[in-house]
Structure formats: structure tokens, C-alpha cells
Design a protein around this motif. Structure first.
Motif, PDB file in Angstrom:
ATOM      1  N   SER A 195      24.312  -7.315  -2.175  1.00  0.00           N
ATOM      2  CA  SER A 195      25.776  -7.339  -2.265  1.00  0.00           C
ATOM      3  C   SER A 195      26.276  -7.288  -3.708  1.00  0.00           C
ATOM      4  O   SER A 195      27.372  -6.777  -3.953  1.00  0.00           O
ATOM      5  N   GLN A 196      25.502  -7.784  -4.641  1.00  0.00           N
ATOM      6  CA  GLN A 196      25.943  -7.826  -6.030  1.00  0.00           C
ATOM      7  C   GLN A 196      25.312  -6.742  -6.900  1.00  0.00           C
ATOM      8  O   GLN A 196      25.518  -6.737  -8.112  1.00  0.00           O
ATOM      9  N   THR A 197      24.550  -5.849  -6.280  1.00  0.00           N
ATOM     10  CA  THR A 197      23.846  -4.839  -7.075  1.00  0.00           C
ATOM     11  C   THR A 197      24.155  -3.414  -6.621  1.00  0.00           C
ATOM     12  O   THR A 197      24.429  -2.539  -7.441  1.00  0.00           O
ATOM     13  N   VAL A 198      24.093  -3.154  -5.321  1.00  0.00           N
ATOM     14  CA  VAL A 198      24.248  -1.796  -4.789  1.00  0.00           C
ATOM     15  C   VAL A 198      25.720  -1.565  -4.475  1.00  0.00           C
ATOM     16  O   VAL A 198      26.256  -2.108  -3.509  1.00  0.00           O
ATOM     17  N   ALA A 199      26.370  -0.754  -5.306  1.00  0.00           N
ATOM     18  CA  ALA A 199      27.816  -0.539  -5.156  1.00  0.00           C
ATOM     19  C   ALA A 199      28.181   0.923  -4.958  1.00  0.00           C
ATOM     20  O   ALA A 199      29.294   1.219  -4.496  1.00  0.00           O
ATOM     21  N   THR A 200      27.304   1.850  -5.308  1.00  0.00           N
ATOM     22  CA  THR A 200      27.633   3.275  -5.248  1.00  0.00           C
ATOM     23  C   THR A 200      26.527   4.047  -4.553  1.00  0.00           C
ATOM     24  O   THR A 200      25.432   3.532  -4.307  1.00  0.00           O
ATOM     25  N   GLY A 201      26.816   5.315  -4.271  1.00  0.00           N
ATOM     26  CA  GLY A 201      25.813   6.181  -3.670  1.00  0.00           C
ATOM     27  C   GLY A 201      24.584   6.358  -4.541  1.00  0.00           C
ATOM     28  O   GLY A 201      23.450   6.258  -4.054  1.00  0.00           O
ATOM     29  N   PRO A 202      24.742   6.617  -5.839  1.00  0.00           N
ATOM     30  CA  PRO A 202      23.561   6.707  -6.711  1.00  0.00           C
ATOM     31  C   PRO A 202      22.734   5.425  -6.745  1.00  0.00           C
ATOM     32  O   PRO A 202      21.508   5.478  -6.813  1.00  0.00           O
ATOM     33  N   ASP A 203      23.402   4.257  -6.706  1.00  0.00           N
ATOM     34  CA  ASP A 203      22.654   2.999  -6.634  1.00  0.00           C
ATOM     35  C   ASP A 203      21.764   2.972  -5.398  1.00  0.00           C
ATOM     36  O   ASP A 203      20.582   2.603  -5.469  1.00  0.00           O
ATOM     37  N   PHE A 204      22.335   3.340  -4.265  1.00  0.00           N
ATOM     38  CA  PHE A 204      21.582   3.353  -3.012  1.00  0.00           C
ATOM     39  C   PHE A 204      20.405   4.320  -3.100  1.00  0.00           C
ATOM     40  O   PHE A 204      19.300   4.019  -2.633  1.00  0.00           O
ATOM     41  N   ALA A 205      20.623   5.460  -3.722  1.00  0.00           N
ATOM     42  CA  ALA A 205      19.557   6.453  -3.853  1.00  0.00           C
ATOM     43  C   ALA A 205      18.399   5.910  -4.692  1.00  0.00           C
ATOM     44  O   ALA A 205      17.227   6.128  -4.367  1.00  0.00           O
ATOM     45  N   GLY A 208      12.933   2.694 -12.853  1.00  0.00           N
ATOM     46  CA  GLY A 208      14.204   2.099 -12.483  1.00  0.00           C
ATOM     47  C   GLY A 208      15.068   1.817 -13.707  1.00  0.00           C
ATOM     48  O   GLY A 208      16.282   2.045 -13.688  1.00  0.00           O
ATOM     49  N   ALA A 209      14.463   1.298 -14.779  1.00  0.00           N
ATOM     50  CA  ALA A 209      15.218   1.038 -16.003  1.00  0.00           C
ATOM     51  C   ALA A 209      15.788   2.336 -16.582  1.00  0.00           C
ATOM     52  O   ALA A 209      16.930   2.382 -17.031  1.00  0.00           O
ATOM     53  N   PHE A 210      15.002   3.404 -16.545  1.00  0.00           N
ATOM     54  CA  PHE A 210      15.470   4.707 -17.031  1.00  0.00           C
ATOM     55  C   PHE A 210      16.617   5.229 -16.161  1.00  0.00           C
ATOM     56  O   PHE A 210      17.638   5.715 -16.666  1.00  0.00           O
ATOM     57  N   ALA A 211      16.443   5.120 -14.829  1.00  0.00           N
ATOM     58  CA  ALA A 211      17.494   5.589 -13.924  1.00  0.00           C
ATOM     59  C   ALA A 211      18.787   4.813 -14.137  1.00  0.00           C
ATOM     60  O   ALA A 211      19.886   5.384 -14.115  1.00  0.00           O
ATOM     61  N   GLY A 212      18.680   3.506 -14.357  1.00  0.00           N
ATOM     62  CA  GLY A 212      19.886   2.718 -14.616  1.00  0.00           C
ATOM     63  C   GLY A 212      20.582   3.141 -15.899  1.00  0.00           C
ATOM     64  O   GLY A 212      21.812   3.152 -15.962  1.00  0.00           O
ATOM     65  N   SER A 213      19.809   3.473 -16.918  1.00  0.00           N
ATOM     66  CA  SER A 213      20.404   3.933 -18.180  1.00  0.00           C
ATOM     67  C   SER A 213      21.163   5.248 -17.987  1.00  0.00           C
ATOM     68  O   SER A 213      22.185   5.480 -18.636  1.00  0.00           O
ATOM     69  N   VAL A 214      20.663   6.092 -17.097  1.00  0.00           N
ATOM     70  CA  VAL A 214      21.330   7.369 -16.829  1.00  0.00           C
ATOM     71  C   VAL A 214      22.606   7.162 -16.023  1.00  0.00           C
ATOM     72  O   VAL A 214      23.640   7.799 -16.279  1.00  0.00           O
ATOM     73  N   LEU A 215      22.551   6.238 -15.049  1.00  0.00           N
ATOM     74  CA  LEU A 215      23.681   6.033 -14.151  1.00  0.00           C
ATOM     75  C   LEU A 215      24.858   5.345 -14.833  1.00  0.00           C
ATOM     76  O   LEU A 215      26.017   5.621 -14.524  1.00  0.00           O
TER      77      LEU A 215
END
Length: 389
Positions: A348-358, A381-388
Motif C-alpha cells: 500500500s505504501q510502495t506500489v502506486a503506478t503502473g511502472p511500479d507494478f511492472a 531494482g535499484a537501477f529501475a527505481g532510479s529510472v522511474l
């Protein structure tokens, strides 16, 4: 002692994959390769550690060291197995303290997304093993539903106790009683009894003394000791317990909490080394690493006391019907606790968008289907978060 130090240091640096994988590594090393004990003796030790609260693989390590080198061997084995991951988590805690506010960091968001996938994998794997029938599945879903509405460490204890009672009611007539050996008591049993009394005394006295003295350090020690004493099911299940103890009082933020949890997945050794990061990230001592050691000692101490205190009595009780039946229900409730934690706060406190879910789906697939090593998934995951972000 040199043999114990070398064997467990090597495993502490190479045992990736969580507690279940650790048990496989330990069996290969000490049953098959070194022949310290037989398969049946190892199975008995594992059964005891799965019954007790606390980190099962770390408890098995303590028990193996106890069998091989006595009390000194037990503490040496535990230290050598834990120090590699604990040291790295303390260093990460220093990094968080240096960076300061990391709430908006992209890499942090990526670590939190990986934590979602890791806990989802734990729920999936534990559910298949611990909830194989309708009764245990109902216990797990009921526990998750209750905790989704009423959360907190006290409610989690009630849920586990209720699961044990339900398990006893439904399974006590379908379990093979086995053969219980004739009890024989000696000096080891008296020492073990004294250790168990000391454990129960600390569990009751620590929060009272912490409140009476107003000592923040003692309050933190009490919280970690209580979490280590009451968590069933391994390292992943300690997440909701620790969060309930640390985040609401404001001792650490949710962002920093989940960042450390995500990094802990990439390291070998016990997941309870996460406590070293938490203690370092909180302002406990002028030297931050002392806080890491303080919290690690608090969370591992119950495991050591419980193994040392119950091992001499285990052969008398392990085949009792009531214990086996109650344990089935308690283990099912553990799955429900973890499922509730997956919903809140992790999802609930982390996944907020479609890219997050992906990202979460991709990380879950890499871990569960393609069996990628956790450290690599954490980096991605750390790299993907930096991109998002």
C-alpha cells in the motif's frame, strides 16, 4: 574451534537464498561433508528450531556449534555465520546516516519495490508448504483479514495463539503420536531450565525497567528482544513485528526501514542481520556501529537462549500430538501475518503506478521462476527505481 570458525565463516560469506537454502547448505557441509552428525540428528535439530520462535537457520547454527564445541563453540559458530552480513548492514546504515533524507531517492524506491517482490515470494512459498489443506488455508486467510483491520505486535501474538488452538482442535486426531522416550534428567536439564527461566524473566522485566527508567537504549533493546522472541516463520515474518515496534514511535522512518530490508535480501547469511542496519540508522550511541551491535545482540539473544534451554528437553516432547497439531495451526497463521504485511505497509505504501507494478512483477518472476540470485535482482531494482523517479 579453528574448524568451527573456518566452516561457519565460509558459510556466512556464501549462504545466499534465505533460511530454507541455509538449511540445505548446513546439511551438505556438516552431515554429508564433515560428518559431524547423522541425518536423523540433523533432522531432530531442524525440527526443534522450526518449532521455536526466532531465525531457524541461525538457531540451527547455534545448535551445531553447541554439539561440536559446547557453549563456546555455539557462540563462535553464530558469530562467524552472522558477522559478514551484519558488518555489511552496519556499513549500509552509515551510508543512510551520511546521505540523510533519502525519501525521494529513486534507488530507494527501487529497493522498496524489490522488497514487495521478496515478501510476495515468501508468502507464496510458505503458503504452499504450510497451508496444504482447507483448514490451514482458512487459518491463514482469517489471520490476514484480522490483521488488515487491527494491526500491531500484540494482535499478531493473539493471532498466532489462536491459530495454534485451531490447529490443535482440527489436527490432534489425525497425527501419528510416535514414540516418546522415557525422560531422564541430569545437570544439563537443570541448566537448561535456568536458561528458560532467565529468558521468560527478560521478556517480562525488560519493558517494565525500560519504562521505569525512561532509557531509550533499553527500550530499543526490549523491542528487538521481544521481536526475536515472538516471531515464527523466519526472517521475513520479523518485518511486521519490527515495523510495529520501531516506526510508530518515530525511531526510524518507513522509507529507511524498507530500504534496509531491500538491501538485506542481497546479502548472504541470516536476514536478522537487518537489525544491525536498524541499530546503526537510529541515534543510539555516539558511535553508530555500537547501535548496530546492540540491536543485533537483542534480536539474536532469544534464539540462543531458547535453543540452549529447550534442546535437552526436545526429545521428550517432539512426538507429542498436541504439539504437532498446535504447530500446524501456528505456522498457518504465520502465513497470514506475512500476507497482511505484504498488503500494509509494503504494497500500500510502495506500489502506486503502473511502472511500479511492472517492476514488482518482473522482480517476482526473476526470483521465483528464473531463480536469479537476490543480490542481482536488488541491483536491478535499484537501477529501475532510479529510472522511474
Amino acid at each position: 574451534m579453528r574448524e568451527i570458525a573456518w566452516a561457519f565463516s565460509r558459510l556466512g560469506c556464501s549462504s545466499f537464498g534465505g533460511p530454507v537454502a541455509h538449511l540445505g547448505y548446513l546439511r551438505e557441509e556438516f552431515v554429508r561433508r564433515r560428518e559431524w552428525l547423522s541425518d536423523s540428528e540433523y533432522a531432530d535439530l531442524v525440527a526443534l528450531c522450526q518449532f521455536l520462535p526466532g531465525p531457524s537457520s541461525s538457531q540451527v547454527v547455534f545448535g551445531l556449534g553447541l554439539k561440536r564445541g559446547g557453549v563456546a563453540g555455539a557462540f563462535l559458530a553464530s558469530a562467524c555465520f552472522t558477522l559478514p552480513s551484519l558488518s555489511l548492514m552496519i556499513l549500509f546504515g552509515y551510508g543512510i546516516n551520511t546521505v540523510g533524507n533519502v525519501a525521494g531517492a529513486g534507488w530507494l524506491h527501487g529497493l522498496k519495490l524489490v522488497a514487495v517482490a521478496v515478501v510476495a515470494q515468501a508468502v507464496w512459498g510458505m503458503g504452499r508448504v504450510l497451508c496444504p489443506d482447507r483448514v490451514r488455508l482458512a487459518i491463514a486467510l482469517g489471520a490476514a483479514s484480522l490483521l488488515a483491520v487491527f494491526n500491531g505486535a500484540g494482535i499478531q501474538i493473539v493471532v498466532m495463539a489462536a491459530g495454534a488452538v485451531v490447529g490443535w482442535c482440527f489436527f490432534r486426531k489425525s497425527i501419528d503420536p510416535g514414540t516418546a522416550p522415557t525422560p531422564q534428567y541430569g545437570r544439563a536439564h537443570y541448566w537448561a531450565g535456568a536458561i528458560l527461566i532467565a529468558f521468560l524473566s527478560l521478556l517480562v522485566i525488560l519493558p517494565v525497567v525500560a519504562k521505569a527508567t525512561g532509557s531509550h537504549r533499553l527500550a530499543v533493546f526490549s523491542s528487538f528482544f521481544r521481536s526475536g522472541s515472538l516471531v515464527f516463520g523466519g526472517g521475513h515474518v520479523v518485518l511486521p513485528l519490527l515495523r510495529a515496534e520501531l516506526v510508530p514511535p518515530g525511531w526510524i522512518s518507513d522509507d529507511a526501514f524498507l530500504a534496509g530490508y531491500g538491501v538485506a535480501q542481497a546479502l548472504p547469511g541470516p536476514l536478522f542481520a537487518f537489525s544491525g542496519y536498524l541499530g546503526t540508522a537510529m541515534p543510539l550511541f555516539s558511535q553508530s556501529w555500537l547501535g548496530g551491535v546492540w540491536c543485533a545482540l537483542a534480536i539474536f539473544l532469544p534464539a540462543w537462549m531458547l535453543v540452549g534451554g529447550t534442546l535437552p528437553f526436545w526429545h521428550r516432547f517432539q512426538n507429542r500430538i498436541w504439539m504437532k497439531a498446535a504447530l500446524r495451526g501456528a505456522n498457518a497463521s504465520v502465513v497470514g501475518i506475512l500476507l497482511a504485511a505484504l498488503f500494509n505497509p509494503i504494497w500500500s505504501q510502495t506500489v502506486a503506478t503502473g511502472p511500479d507494478f511492472a517492476v514488482v512483477v518482473g522482480a517476482f518472476a526473476l526470483l521465483e521462476i528464473w531463480k536469479w540470485p537476490p543480490w542481482l535482482v536488488v541491483l536491478l531494482g535499484a537501477f529501475a527505481g532510479s529510472v522511474l523517479v
